[in-house]
Design a protein around this motif. Structure first.
Motif, PDB file in Angstrom:
ATOM      1  N   MET A 124     -26.931 -96.895 -37.526  1.00  0.00           N
ATOM      2  CA  MET A 124     -26.894 -97.550 -38.849  1.00  0.00           C
ATOM      3  C   MET A 124     -28.407 -97.780 -39.380  1.00  0.00           C
ATOM      4  SD  MET A 124     -24.112 -97.373 -40.796  1.00  0.00           S
ATOM      5  CE  MET A 124     -23.773 -98.683 -41.988  1.00  0.00           C
ATOM      6  N   ARG A 125     -29.211 -98.326 -38.542  1.00  0.00           N
ATOM      7  CA  ARG A 125     -30.499 -98.742 -38.687  1.00  0.00           C
ATOM      8  C   ARG A 125     -31.154 -98.681 -37.353  1.00  0.00           C
ATOM      9  NH1 ARG A 125     -31.169-101.291 -43.484  1.00  0.00           N
ATOM     10  NH2 ARG A 125     -29.774-102.294 -44.291  1.00  0.00           N
ATOM     11  N   GLY A 126     -32.454 -98.364 -37.837  1.00  0.00           N
ATOM     12  CA  GLY A 126     -33.363 -98.068 -36.403  1.00  0.00           C
ATOM     13  C   GLY A 126     -33.295 -96.855 -36.033  1.00  0.00           C
ATOM     14  N   GLY A 127     -32.376 -96.123 -36.403  1.00  0.00           N
ATOM     15  CA  GLY A 127     -32.511 -94.445 -35.651  1.00  0.00           C
ATOM     16  C   GLY A 127     -33.434 -93.630 -36.674  1.00  0.00           C
ATOM     17  N   THR A 128     -33.582 -92.394 -36.315  1.00  0.00           N
ATOM     18  CA  THR A 128     -34.552 -91.562 -36.950  1.00  0.00           C
ATOM     19  C   THR A 128     -33.905 -91.335 -38.464  1.00  0.00           C
ATOM     20  OG1 THR A 128     -34.032 -89.611 -36.016  1.00  0.00           O
ATOM     21  CG2 THR A 128     -35.757 -90.819 -35.141  1.00  0.00           C
ATOM     22  N   ALA A 129     -34.566 -91.246 -39.461  1.00  0.00           N
ATOM     23  CA  ALA A 129     -33.852 -90.645 -40.501  1.00  0.00           C
ATOM     24  C   ALA A 129     -34.938 -89.885 -41.415  1.00  0.00           C
ATOM     25  CB  ALA A 129     -33.424 -91.647 -41.529  1.00  0.00           C
ATOM     26  N   ASN A 130     -34.670 -88.462 -42.063  1.00  0.00           N
ATOM     27  CA  ASN A 130     -35.458 -87.990 -42.850  1.00  0.00           C
ATOM     28  C   ASN A 130     -34.740 -87.123 -43.878  1.00  0.00           C
ATOM     29  OD1 ASN A 130     -35.344 -85.037 -42.013  1.00  0.00           O
ATOM     30  ND2 ASN A 130     -35.621 -85.914 -40.076  1.00  0.00           N
ATOM     31  N   VAL A 131     -35.430 -86.962 -44.966  1.00  0.00           N
ATOM     32  CA  VAL A 131     -34.565 -86.026 -46.229  1.00  0.00           C
ATOM     33  C   VAL A 131     -35.734 -85.240 -46.627  1.00  0.00           C
ATOM     34  CG1 VAL A 131     -35.112 -88.088 -47.903  1.00  0.00           C
ATOM     35  CG2 VAL A 131     -33.373 -86.348 -48.165  1.00  0.00           C
ATOM     36  N   THR A 132     -35.226 -83.864 -46.794  1.00  0.00           N
ATOM     37  CA  THR A 132     -36.149 -82.780 -47.454  1.00  0.00           C
ATOM     38  C   THR A 132     -35.438 -82.826 -48.828  1.00  0.00           C
ATOM     39  OG1 THR A 132     -36.296 -81.599 -45.595  1.00  0.00           O
ATOM     40  CG2 THR A 132     -36.385 -80.457 -47.468  1.00  0.00           C
ATOM     41  N   VAL A 133     -36.681 -82.772 -49.991  1.00  0.00           N
ATOM     42  CA  VAL A 133     -36.313 -82.945 -51.375  1.00  0.00           C
ATOM     43  C   VAL A 133     -37.292 -81.783 -51.715  1.00  0.00           C
ATOM     44  CG1 VAL A 133     -36.475 -84.099 -53.589  1.00  0.00           C
ATOM     45  CG2 VAL A 133     -36.021 -85.329 -51.273  1.00  0.00           C
ATOM     46  N   ILE A 134     -36.593 -80.842 -52.856  1.00  0.00           N
ATOM     47  CA  ILE A 134     -37.340 -80.085 -53.490  1.00  0.00           C
ATOM     48  C   ILE A 134     -37.218 -80.254 -55.030  1.00  0.00           C
ATOM     49  CG2 ILE A 134     -37.866 -77.613 -53.962  1.00  0.00           C
ATOM     50  CD1 ILE A 134     -36.402 -77.170 -51.026  1.00  0.00           C
ATOM     51  N   VAL A 135     -38.102 -80.063 -55.666  1.00  0.00           N
ATOM     52  CA  VAL A 135     -38.010 -80.306 -57.125  1.00  0.00           C
ATOM     53  C   VAL A 135     -38.904 -79.092 -57.755  1.00  0.00           C
ATOM     54  CG1 VAL A 135     -38.857 -81.710 -59.183  1.00  0.00           C
ATOM     55  CG2 VAL A 135     -38.049 -82.857 -56.952  1.00  0.00           C
ATOM     56  N   SER A 136     -38.255 -78.417 -58.756  1.00  0.00           N
ATOM     57  CA  SER A 136     -38.916 -77.085 -59.041  1.00  0.00           C
ATOM     58  C   SER A 136     -38.509 -76.780 -60.528  1.00  0.00           C
ATOM     59  CB  SER A 136     -38.546 -75.970 -58.339  1.00  0.00           C
ATOM     60  OG  SER A 136     -39.140 -74.885 -58.425  1.00  0.00           O
ATOM     61  N   ASP A 137     -39.259 -76.159 -60.891  1.00  0.00           N
ATOM     62  CA  ASP A 137     -39.068 -75.416 -62.590  1.00  0.00           C
ATOM     63  C   ASP A 137     -38.108 -74.229 -62.286  1.00  0.00           C
ATOM     64  OD1 ASP A 137     -40.654 -77.235 -63.987  1.00  0.00           O
ATOM     65  OD2 ASP A 137     -42.361 -76.100 -63.547  1.00  0.00           O
ATOM     66  N   LYS A 138     -38.090 -73.677 -60.950  1.00  0.00           N
ATOM     67  CA  LYS A 138     -37.545 -72.347 -60.815  1.00  0.00           C
ATOM     68  C   LYS A 138     -36.259 -72.457 -60.006  1.00  0.00           C
ATOM     69  CE  LYS A 138     -42.019 -70.384 -60.430  1.00  0.00           C
ATOM     70  NZ  LYS A 138     -42.857 -70.423 -59.410  1.00  0.00           N
ATOM     71  N   ARG A 139     -35.361 -71.582 -59.635  1.00  0.00           N
ATOM     72  CA  ARG A 139     -34.293 -71.738 -58.840  1.00  0.00           C
ATOM     73  C   ARG A 139     -34.645 -71.910 -57.564  1.00  0.00           C
ATOM     74  NH1 ARG A 139     -28.771 -68.894 -60.302  1.00  0.00           N
ATOM     75  NH2 ARG A 139     -28.352 -69.997 -58.613  1.00  0.00           N
ATOM     76  N   ILE A 140     -33.973 -72.537 -56.379  1.00  0.00           N
ATOM     77  CA  ILE A 140     -34.402 -73.001 -55.234  1.00  0.00           C
ATOM     78  C   ILE A 140     -33.771 -71.993 -54.469  1.00  0.00           C
ATOM     79  CG2 ILE A 140     -34.304 -74.558 -53.441  1.00  0.00           C
ATOM     80  CD1 ILE A 140     -34.883 -76.747 -55.806  1.00  0.00           C
ATOM     81  N   SER A 141     -34.152 -71.303 -53.450  1.00  0.00           N
ATOM     82  CA  SER A 141     -33.130 -70.433 -52.820  1.00  0.00           C
ATOM     83  C   SER A 141     -32.561 -71.001 -51.566  1.00  0.00           C
ATOM     84  CB  SER A 141     -34.145 -69.179 -52.361  1.00  0.00           C
ATOM     85  OG  SER A 141     -35.074 -69.621 -51.535  1.00  0.00           O
ATOM     86  N   SER A 142     -33.313 -72.089 -50.979  1.00  0.00           N
ATOM     87  CA  SER A 142     -32.714 -72.567 -49.818  1.00  0.00           C
ATOM     88  C   SER A 142     -33.170 -74.018 -49.694  1.00  0.00           C
ATOM     89  CB  SER A 142     -33.200 -71.894 -48.482  1.00  0.00           C
ATOM     90  OG  SER A 142     -32.701 -72.577 -47.331  1.00  0.00           O
ATOM     91  N   PRO A 143     -32.647 -75.121 -49.349  1.00  0.00           N
ATOM     92  CA  PRO A 143     -32.912 -76.445 -48.973  1.00  0.00           C
ATOM     93  C   PRO A 143     -33.570 -76.527 -47.748  1.00  0.00           C
ATOM     94  CG  PRO A 143     -30.575 -76.446 -48.569  1.00  0.00           C
ATOM     95  CD  PRO A 143     -30.990 -75.012 -48.859  1.00  0.00           C
ATOM     96  N   VAL A 144     -33.604 -75.480 -46.837  1.00  0.00           N
ATOM     97  CA  VAL A 144     -33.993 -75.633 -45.491  1.00  0.00           C
ATOM     98  C   VAL A 144     -35.702 -75.149 -45.506  1.00  0.00           C
ATOM     99  CG1 VAL A 144     -34.069 -75.022 -43.091  1.00  0.00           C
ATOM    100  CG2 VAL A 144     -31.878 -75.323 -44.450  1.00  0.00           C
ATOM    101  N   LEU A 145     -36.200 -76.101 -44.891  1.00  0.00           N
ATOM    102  CA  LEU A 145     -38.022 -76.031 -45.048  1.00  0.00           C
ATOM    103  C   LEU A 145     -38.288 -76.247 -43.671  1.00  0.00           C
ATOM    104  CD1 LEU A 145     -38.780 -77.955 -48.306  1.00  0.00           C
ATOM    105  CD2 LEU A 145     -38.588 -75.354 -48.050  1.00  0.00           C
ATOM    106  N   HIS A 146     -39.556 -75.373 -43.562  1.00  0.00           N
ATOM    107  CA  HIS A 146     -40.218 -75.745 -42.037  1.00  0.00           C
ATOM    108  C   HIS A 146     -41.793 -76.178 -42.562  1.00  0.00           C
ATOM    109  CE1 HIS A 146     -36.840 -73.997 -39.975  1.00  0.00           C
ATOM    110  NE2 HIS A 146     -36.876 -73.234 -40.872  1.00  0.00           N
ATOM    111  N   GLU A 147     -42.244 -75.953 -43.520  1.00  0.00           N
ATOM    112  CA  GLU A 147     -43.319 -76.571 -43.996  1.00  0.00           C
ATOM    113  C   GLU A 147     -43.226 -77.307 -45.264  1.00  0.00           C
ATOM    114  OE1 GLU A 147     -46.875 -73.488 -42.766  1.00  0.00           O
ATOM    115  OE2 GLU A 147     -45.510 -72.852 -44.381  1.00  0.00           O
ATOM    116  N   TYR A 148     -44.156 -78.069 -45.526  1.00  0.00           N
ATOM    117  CA  TYR A 148     -44.034 -78.982 -46.603  1.00  0.00           C
ATOM    118  C   TYR A 148     -45.514 -79.119 -47.419  1.00  0.00           C
ATOM    119  CZ  TYR A 148     -40.075 -80.348 -43.638  1.00  0.00           C
ATOM    120  OH  TYR A 148     -38.990 -79.953 -42.874  1.00  0.00           O
TER     121      TYR A 148
END
Length: 183
Positions: free
Chosen positions: A43-67
């Motif tokens: 619940m607390r103390g473990g690792t957490a991350n979130v990938t967010v994409i905000v775009s004017d165009k359609r997003i093909s995939s939420p999975v990223l390897h570079e940011y």
């Protein structure tokens, strides 16, 4: 405009909430968005991350390897994601608990003393909003009035009384963000 970002830290730092607020704020601006969380079983103390994409165009995939941007809230996340920022991209971090600061020379680096400032504001829970404010200062991809709408959408109604405090924290983060390295 497309902004692909990772927000990473420990559970309990508001990592997922910050991502959700960015996503909802993007929706308020009629943008395409994805919100893709990843966290350990703690619940607390473990690792957490979130990938967010905000775009004017359609997003093909939420999975990223570079940011385009990495918002880093602990050393473990810095070690893991600093190298994943695209050349010319942005890394923003809170120096609390960072023993080895970022070293890349081909990205923009900013720091926000979110932990210290949230204590000075008398509410450590606004830490993530201070960090969000720093991000919005260096990457103004969202309008503040839409961020307020994003807060209203993402926070349960019983916490709406805290929206003014959260907006104050965002503004404070915009004031205290420091440039470490420009490219």
């Amino acid at each position: 405009m497309t902004e692909e970002m990772i927000i990473a830290g420990f559970g309990g730092q508001g990592v997922l909430s910050m991502g959700k607020i960015i996503a909802y704020s993007g929706i308020m601006e009629d943008k395409e968005v994805t919100w893709f969380p990843s966290y350990g079983p703690e619940m607390r103390g473990g690792t957490a991350n979130v990938t967010v994409i905000v775009s004017d165009k359609r997003i093909s995939s939420p999975v990223l390897h570079e940011y385009d941007t990495a918002i880093i809230l602990n050393q473990q996340s810095l070690d893991k994601f600093e190298k994943a920022v695209k050349p010319g991209g942005t890394l923003l971090y809170d120096p609390n608990g960072i023993v080895n600061p970022p070293t890349r020379t081909d990205i923009r680096i900013f720091k926000v003393e979110g932990t210290r400032e949230s204590v000075e504001m008398g509410n450590p829970k606004v830490f993530n909003m201070i960090i969000l404010g720093g991000f919005l200062k260096v990457k103004p991809i969202l309008k503040l009035d839409n961020v307020e709408k994003g807060l209203e959408k993402s926070l349960p109604e019983r916490y709406h009384k805290l929206i003014p405090l959260n907006l104050e924290a965002i503004k404070r983060g915009q004031e205290i963000v420091e440039t470490v390295k420009e490219v």
